[in-house]
Design an enzyme around this catalytic site. Structure first.
Site, PDB file in Angstrom:
ATOM      1  N   ILE A  12      38.118  36.155  26.395  1.00 43.55           N
ATOM      2  CA  ILE A  12      36.884  35.506  26.859  1.00 43.55           C
ATOM      3  C   ILE A  12      36.271  34.688  25.719  1.00 43.55           C
ATOM      4  CG2 ILE A  12      34.652  35.854  27.993  1.00 43.55           C
ATOM      5  CD1 ILE A  12      35.741  38.645  28.885  1.00 43.55           C
ATOM      6  N   ASN A  35      43.263  42.363  18.308  1.00 34.88           N
ATOM      7  CA  ASN A  35      43.814  42.213  19.660  1.00 34.88           C
ATOM      8  C   ASN A  35      43.963  40.731  20.018  1.00 34.88           C
ATOM      9  OD1 ASN A  35      44.820  43.452  22.028  1.00 34.88           O
ATOM     10  ND2 ASN A  35      42.918  42.984  23.108  1.00 34.88           N
ATOM     11  N   SER A 124      29.517  45.189  30.857  1.00 33.80           N
ATOM     12  CA  SER A 124      30.547  45.272  31.899  1.00 33.80           C
ATOM     13  C   SER A 124      29.980  45.967  33.126  1.00 33.80           C
ATOM     14  CB  SER A 124      31.713  46.089  31.334  1.00 33.80           C
ATOM     15  OG  SER A 124      32.520  46.560  32.374  1.00 33.80           O
ATOM     16  N   ALA A 125      30.552  45.642  34.276  1.00 35.73           N
ATOM     17  CA  ALA A 125      30.169  46.311  35.525  1.00 35.73           C
ATOM     18  C   ALA A 125      30.475  47.797  35.473  1.00 35.73           C
ATOM     19  CB  ALA A 125      30.919  45.671  36.691  1.00 35.73           C
ATOM     20  N   TYR A 148      34.888  54.101  26.938  1.00 39.35           N
ATOM     21  CA  TYR A 148      34.665  52.659  26.777  1.00 39.35           C
ATOM     22  C   TYR A 148      33.336  52.271  27.420  1.00 39.35           C
ATOM     23  CZ  TYR A 148      34.817  47.755  28.185  1.00 39.35           C
ATOM     24  OH  TYR A 148      34.478  46.445  28.425  1.00 39.35           O
ATOM     25  N   LYS A 152      29.460  50.557  26.107  1.00 37.64           N
ATOM     26  CA  LYS A 152      28.702  49.440  26.685  1.00 37.64           C
ATOM     27  C   LYS A 152      27.300  49.897  27.066  1.00 37.64           C
ATOM     28  CE  LYS A 152      31.856  46.438  26.134  1.00 37.64           C
ATOM     29  NZ  LYS A 152      31.693  45.427  25.073  1.00 37.64           N
ATOM     30  N   PHE A 177      31.946  41.165  35.755  1.00 38.13           N
ATOM     31  CA  PHE A 177      32.757  41.859  36.744  1.00 38.13           C
ATOM     32  C   PHE A 177      34.230  41.723  36.307  1.00 38.13           C
ATOM     33  CE2 PHE A 177      30.104  44.033  39.775  1.00 38.13           C
ATOM     34  CZ  PHE A 177      28.894  43.773  39.172  1.00 38.13           C
ATOM     35  N   ASN A 198      45.318  45.644  33.435  1.00 34.90           N
ATOM     36  CA  ASN A 198      44.544  44.941  34.479  1.00 34.90           C
ATOM     37  C   ASN A 198      45.476  44.296  35.497  1.00 34.90           C
ATOM     38  OD1 ASN A 198      42.478  44.276  31.825  1.00 34.90           O
ATOM     39  ND2 ASN A 198      41.695  45.290  33.629  1.00 34.90           N
ATOM     40  N   ARG A 230      37.524  44.259  44.198  1.00 34.51           N
ATOM     41  CA  ARG A 230      36.804  43.876  42.977  1.00 34.51           C
ATOM     42  C   ARG A 230      36.292  42.449  43.098  1.00 34.51           C
ATOM     43  NH1 ARG A 230      37.660  48.398  42.525  1.00 34.51           N
ATOM     44  NH2 ARG A 230      38.404  49.647  40.780  1.00 34.51           N
ATOM     45  N   GLY A 293      39.582  57.669  37.978  1.00 30.85           N
ATOM     46  CA  GLY A 293      38.365  56.977  37.537  1.00 30.85           C
ATOM     47  C   GLY A 293      38.101  55.671  38.255  1.00 30.85           C
ATOM     48  N   ASP A 294      39.051  55.180  39.079  1.00 30.96           N
ATOM     49  CA  ASP A 294      38.833  53.908  39.790  1.00 30.96           C
ATOM     50  C   ASP A 294      37.820  54.071  40.911  1.00 30.96           C
ATOM     51  OD1 ASP A 294      40.428  52.254  38.338  1.00 30.96           O
ATOM     52  OD2 ASP A 294      42.007  52.022  39.851  1.00 30.96           O
TER      53      ASP A 294
HETATM   54  P1  NAD Z   1      39.851  40.708  23.779  1.00 28.38           P
HETATM   55  O1  NAD Z   1      40.444  41.989  23.275  1.00 28.38           O
HETATM   56  O2  NAD Z   1      40.766  39.649  24.248  1.00 28.38           O
HETATM   57  O3  NAD Z   1      38.894  40.098  22.661  1.00 28.38           O
HETATM   58  C1  NAD Z   1      38.151  40.893  21.782  1.00 28.38           C
HETATM   59  C2  NAD Z   1      38.318  40.299  20.385  1.00 28.38           C
HETATM   60  O4  NAD Z   1      37.547  41.083  19.469  1.00 28.38           O
HETATM   61  C3  NAD Z   1      39.756  40.299  19.894  1.00 28.38           C
HETATM   62  O5  NAD Z   1      40.072  39.014  19.389  1.00 28.38           O
HETATM   63  C4  NAD Z   1      39.763  41.352  18.770  1.00 28.38           C
HETATM   64  O6  NAD Z   1      40.701  41.030  17.761  1.00 28.38           O
HETATM   65  C5  NAD Z   1      38.323  41.299  18.290  1.00 28.38           C
HETATM   66  N1  NAD Z   1      37.825  42.535  17.681  1.00 28.38           N
HETATM   67  C6  NAD Z   1      37.880  43.781  18.192  1.00 28.38           C
HETATM   68  N2  NAD Z   1      37.308  44.638  17.345  1.00 28.38           N
HETATM   69  C7  NAD Z   1      36.858  43.935  16.279  1.00 28.38           C
HETATM   70  C8  NAD Z   1      36.194  44.272  15.074  1.00 28.38           C
HETATM   71  N3  NAD Z   1      35.872  45.536  14.767  1.00 28.38           N
HETATM   72  N4  NAD Z   1      35.890  43.274  14.196  1.00 28.38           N
HETATM   73  C9  NAD Z   1      36.212  41.987  14.482  1.00 28.38           C
HETATM   74  N5  NAD Z   1      36.864  41.616  15.594  1.00 28.38           N
HETATM   75  C10 NAD Z   1      37.188  42.574  16.498  1.00 28.38           C
HETATM   76  O7  NAD Z   1      38.810  41.131  24.930  1.00 28.38           O
HETATM   77  P2  NAD Z   1      38.085  40.200  26.011  1.00 28.38           P
HETATM   78  O8  NAD Z   1      38.706  40.463  27.328  1.00 28.38           O
HETATM   79  O9  NAD Z   1      37.962  38.813  25.506  1.00 28.38           O
HETATM   80  O10 NAD Z   1      36.660  40.906  26.037  1.00 28.38           O
HETATM   81  C11 NAD Z   1      35.575  40.457  25.238  1.00 28.38           C
HETATM   82  C12 NAD Z   1      34.401  41.389  25.425  1.00 28.38           C
HETATM   83  O11 NAD Z   1      34.064  41.448  26.810  1.00 28.38           O
HETATM   84  C13 NAD Z   1      34.685  42.826  24.997  1.00 28.38           C
HETATM   85  O12 NAD Z   1      33.519  43.342  24.392  1.00 28.38           O
HETATM   86  C14 NAD Z   1      34.951  43.535  26.303  1.00 28.38           C
HETATM   87  O13 NAD Z   1      34.637  44.901  26.242  1.00 28.38           O
HETATM   88  C15 NAD Z   1      34.015  42.792  27.245  1.00 28.38           C
HETATM   89  N6  NAD Z   1      34.448  42.846  28.646  1.00 28.38           N
HETATM   90  C16 NAD Z   1      35.713  42.444  28.975  1.00 28.38           C
HETATM   91  C17 NAD Z   1      36.136  42.518  30.297  1.00 28.38           C
HETATM   92  C18 NAD Z   1      37.543  42.125  30.676  1.00 28.38           C
HETATM   93  O14 NAD Z   1      38.020  42.559  31.733  1.00 28.38           O
HETATM   94  N7  NAD Z   1      38.249  41.315  29.895  1.00 28.38           N
HETATM   95  C19 NAD Z   1      35.263  42.998  31.295  1.00 28.38           C
HETATM   96  C20 NAD Z   1      33.968  43.378  30.925  1.00 28.38           C
HETATM   97  C21 NAD Z   1      33.571  43.302  29.597  1.00 28.38           C
HETATM   98  N1  UDP Z   2      45.258  47.835  40.084  1.00 28.79           N
HETATM   99  C1  UDP Z   2      46.475  48.127  40.684  1.00 28.79           C
HETATM  100  N2  UDP Z   2      47.608  48.059  39.923  1.00 28.79           N
HETATM  101  C2  UDP Z   2      47.595  47.704  38.608  1.00 28.79           C
HETATM  102  C3  UDP Z   2      46.346  47.395  38.009  1.00 28.79           C
HETATM  103  C4  UDP Z   2      45.201  47.490  38.778  1.00 28.79           C
HETATM  104  O1  UDP Z   2      46.521  48.452  41.869  1.00 28.79           O
HETATM  105  O2  UDP Z   2      48.665  47.673  37.971  1.00 28.79           O
HETATM  106  C5  UDP Z   2      44.030  47.853  40.893  1.00 28.79           C
HETATM  107  C6  UDP Z   2      42.949  48.811  40.435  1.00 28.79           C
HETATM  108  O3  UDP Z   2      43.152  50.089  41.017  1.00 28.79           O
HETATM  109  C7  UDP Z   2      41.675  48.119  40.942  1.00 28.79           C
HETATM  110  C8  UDP Z   2      42.031  46.626  40.832  1.00 28.79           C
HETATM  111  O4  UDP Z   2      43.458  46.563  40.816  1.00 28.79           O
HETATM  112  O5  UDP Z   2      41.460  48.418  42.302  1.00 28.79           O
HETATM  113  C9  UDP Z   2      41.491  45.964  39.561  1.00 28.79           C
HETATM  114  O6  UDP Z   2      41.910  46.727  38.451  1.00 28.79           O
HETATM  115  P1  UDP Z   2      41.679  46.232  36.950  1.00 28.79           P
HETATM  116  O7  UDP Z   2      42.259  47.267  36.047  1.00 28.79           O
HETATM  117  O8  UDP Z   2      42.163  44.835  36.819  1.00 28.79           O
HETATM  118  O9  UDP Z   2      40.085  46.180  36.827  1.00 28.79           O
HETATM  119  P2  UDP Z   2      38.995  47.356  36.903  1.00 28.79           P
HETATM  120  O10 UDP Z   2      39.647  48.578  37.453  1.00 28.79           O
HETATM  121  O11 UDP Z   2      38.533  47.523  35.521  1.00 28.79           O
HETATM  122  O12 UDP Z   2      37.934  46.839  37.820  1.00 28.79           O
END
Ligand code: NAD
Ligand code: UDP
Length: 337
Positions: A12, A35, A124-125, A148, A152, A177, A198, A230, A293-294
């Site tokens: 993101i 990551n 996060s949601a 996790y 948040k 979301f 995911n 979702r 947990g889903d």
């Molecule tokens: P991502 O893992 O792709 O990006 C996170 C970045 O943070 C990575 O580049 C990693 O190297 C860096 N990082 C982690 N720990 C660090 C540290 N201690 N110091 C410096 N850098 C560090 O994840 P993303 O999907 O881009 O998510 C970004 C944020 O959004 C996260 O906080 C995540 O929890 C939150 N979020 C993500 C999702 C999703 O589904 N992707 C959903 C809800 C919230």
């Molecule tokens: N899911 C699935 N198979 C997978 C990964 C996810 O059926 O290999 C389902 C999961 O149970 C949920 C939806 O897809 O209903 C979205 O899951 P994801 O892990 O992407 O997001 P989150 O659960 O965090 O909302």
């Protein structure tokens, strides 16, 4: 304006860094690449036609963070850096508390010491726990089902206490979301290490033959087709939400909390069928047991963000999957090739 983006090399963060550059801002990315890979930053820079500053640092290192803030003096910080795997957080809770919570505290301390007060926080949601009703509004009760999610939830609470203590703080808490998709160029995208947990990245790997089939976690949920529902949101819309939140923190003090979602729910089967349509690939799948947990169904009421930030998601599931497929098919091994 210069904006500091922690975790800006990640999924993101890289899309938001590009949106910031395209809006004329200067960007400093602070990332430890735990990551992500520097190649993501190179591609953001190439797409923007501009350079961005990169500081390789860990949020666990307070002195380096303070020096970085003192040197760059950003108008605001967008804080993406964190670990995000729910499953991993069950087996390594301390690592999650330390990285996500201590990291956030170090950042906030460094901001206070350098007299900087504006921050956008990636929430996060997951903080809604098992939603009592959908669509979920921001005033829904908060709880967590995993470590996790606790990082948040506690992160949000720390920010609320700070905001109440001093008017110089300004915080935008964004509850995402399910972010999916990628920049339409197919040059940057989500590149999970190891097997994706995911849904959309997993389906993409099946489409390019890196995984044999999709396991659908549960076919007996109380949803129209029995599979989990979702609110998938295009990462480009999410990036635009951060620009809207940036305007808010520049003009307000205190704390605001917003859902970033489309308000539309889609089932696992709908996602898989859309991926098949868009990619022309058959996606083998089978229904297996529910994942622990889903929740059955989770989607946002995004009205507050529209009302207060003037932001609304524009892209639907088809665009999200088309853009994901472009990224996946052109970079079947992610940034690695
Ligand atoms: P991502 O893992 O792709 O990006 C996170 C970045 O943070 C990575 O580049 C990693 O190297 C860096 N990082 C982690 N720990 C660090 C540290 N201690 N110091 C410096 N850098 C560090 O994840 P993303 O999907 O881009 O998510 C970004 C944020 O959004 C996260 O906080 C995540 O929890 C939150 N979020 C993500 C999702 C999703 O589904 N992707 C959903 C809800 C919230
Ligand atoms: N899911 C699935 N198979 C997978 C990964 C996810 O059926 O290999 C389902 C999961 O149970 C949920 C939806 O897809 O209903 C979205 O899951 P994801 O892990 O992407 O997001 P989150 O659960 O965090 O909302």
């Amino acid at each position: 304006m210069r904006i500091l983006v922690t975790g800006g090399a990640g999924y993101i963060g890289s899309h938001t860094a590009l949106a910031l550059l395209n809006s004329g801002h200067d960007v400093t990315v602070l990332d430890n690449f735990s990551n992500s890979v520097p190649e993501a930053i190179c591609r953001v820079s190439e797409l923007a036609g501009r350079r961005l500053q990169v500081i390789e640092a860990d949020l666990g290192d307070p002195q380096t963070i303070k020096r970085a803030l003192a040197r760059t003096r950003p108008a605001a910080v967008i804080h993406f850096a964190g670990l995000k795997s729910v499953g991993e957080s069950h087996s390594q809770p301390l690592r999650y508390f330390s990285n996500n919570l201590s990291g956030t505290l170090n950042l906030l301390n460094a901001m206070q010491e350098t007299d900087l007060g504006r921050l956008i926080f990636s929430s996060s949601a997951t903080v809604y726990g098992v939603p009592d009703e959908v669509p979920v509004k921001e005033d829904h009760s908060l709880s967590t089902t995993n470590p996790y999610g606790r990082t948040k939830l506690v992160g949000e609470q720390l920010l609320a206490d700070l905001a109440a203590s001093d008017v110089r703080w300004s915080f935008a808490v964004l509850r995402y979301f399910n972010p999916v998709g990628s920049h339409p160029s197919g040059r940057i995208g989500e590149d999970p290490r190891g097997t994706p947990s995911n849904l959309v990245p997993y389906v993409g790997r099946v489409a390019v033959g890196r995984e044999p089939l999709v396991n659908i976690f549960g076919g007996d949920y109380p949803t129209p087709d029995g599979t989990g529902v979702r609110d998938y949101i295009h990462v480009e819309d999410l990036a635009a939400g951060h620009l809207a939140a940036l305007e808010w923190v520049l003009q307000h003090s205190g704390i605001g909390v917003w859902n970033l979602g489309t308000g539309q729910g889609h089932s696992v089967l709908e996602v898989i069928r859309m991926y098949e349509q868009v990619s022309g690939q058959r996606i083998p799948r089978r229904i297996v047991a529910r994942r622990q947990g889903d929740v059955s169904s989770s989607y946002a009421d995004p009205a507050k963000a529209e009302r207060e930030l003037g932001w609304t998601a524009r892209q639907g599931l088809r665009e999200m999957i088309e853009d994901h497929w472009r990224w996946q098919s052109r970079n079947p091994m992610g940034y690695g090739g």
